[in-house]
Design a protein around this motif. Structure first.
Motif, short mmCIF file in Angstrom:
data_model
loop_
_atom_site.label_atom_id
_atom_site.label_comp_id
_atom_site.label_asym_id
_atom_site.label_seq_id
_atom_site.Cartn_x
_atom_site.Cartn_y
_atom_site.Cartn_z
N THR A 271 -19.86 24.54 -45.53
CA THR A 271 -21.05 23.68 -45.37
C THR A 271 -21.60 23.25 -46.71
O THR A 271 -21.91 22.07 -46.93
CB THR A 271 -22.13 24.41 -44.57
N THR B 247 -19.04 20.72 -48.38
CA THR B 247 -19.01 19.39 -47.77
C THR B 247 -20.28 18.61 -48.08
O THR B 247 -20.24 17.38 -48.17
CB THR B 247 -18.81 19.48 -46.23
N ALA B 248 -21.39 19.31 -48.29
CA ALA B 248 -22.63 18.62 -48.67
C ALA B 248 -22.53 18.03 -50.08
O ALA B 248 -23.24 17.07 -50.40
CB ALA B 248 -23.80 19.59 -48.59
N ASP C 113 -17.91 29.87 -43.44
CA ASP C 113 -18.65 28.75 -42.85
C ASP C 113 -19.73 28.26 -43.82
O ASP C 113 -19.94 27.06 -43.97
CB ASP C 113 -19.31 29.17 -41.53
N GLU C 114 -20.40 29.20 -44.48
CA GLU C 114 -21.47 28.84 -45.42
C GLU C 114 -20.91 28.08 -46.62
O GLU C 114 -21.49 27.08 -47.07
CB GLU C 114 -22.22 30.09 -45.89
#
Length: 55
Positions: free
Chosen positions: A46, A49-50, A42-43
């Motif tokens: 994230t 995608t940033a 998940d990290e």
């Protein structure tokens, strides 16, 4: 000797290379697939995608 006129004299000069347009949807889809396959946490998802450009 080579044949005359084969050095591109009749062709216009090539245009400078341009950056390819960003395929934002494709990049986000690829990241989502990697996350679904368990290859991204998940990290990591994230963070990646940033980094995808907004436009």
């Amino acid at each position: 000797m080579g044949r005359p006129g084969l050095l591109g004299a009749s062709q216009p000069p090539s245009a400078p290379a341009q950056a390819a347009p960003v395929d934002r949807v494709g990049q986000l889809t690829a990241l989502a697939e990697l996350k679904a396959q368990g290859l991204l946490t998940d990290e990591e998802f994230t963070a990646e995608t940033a980094r995808v450009p907004a436009s």
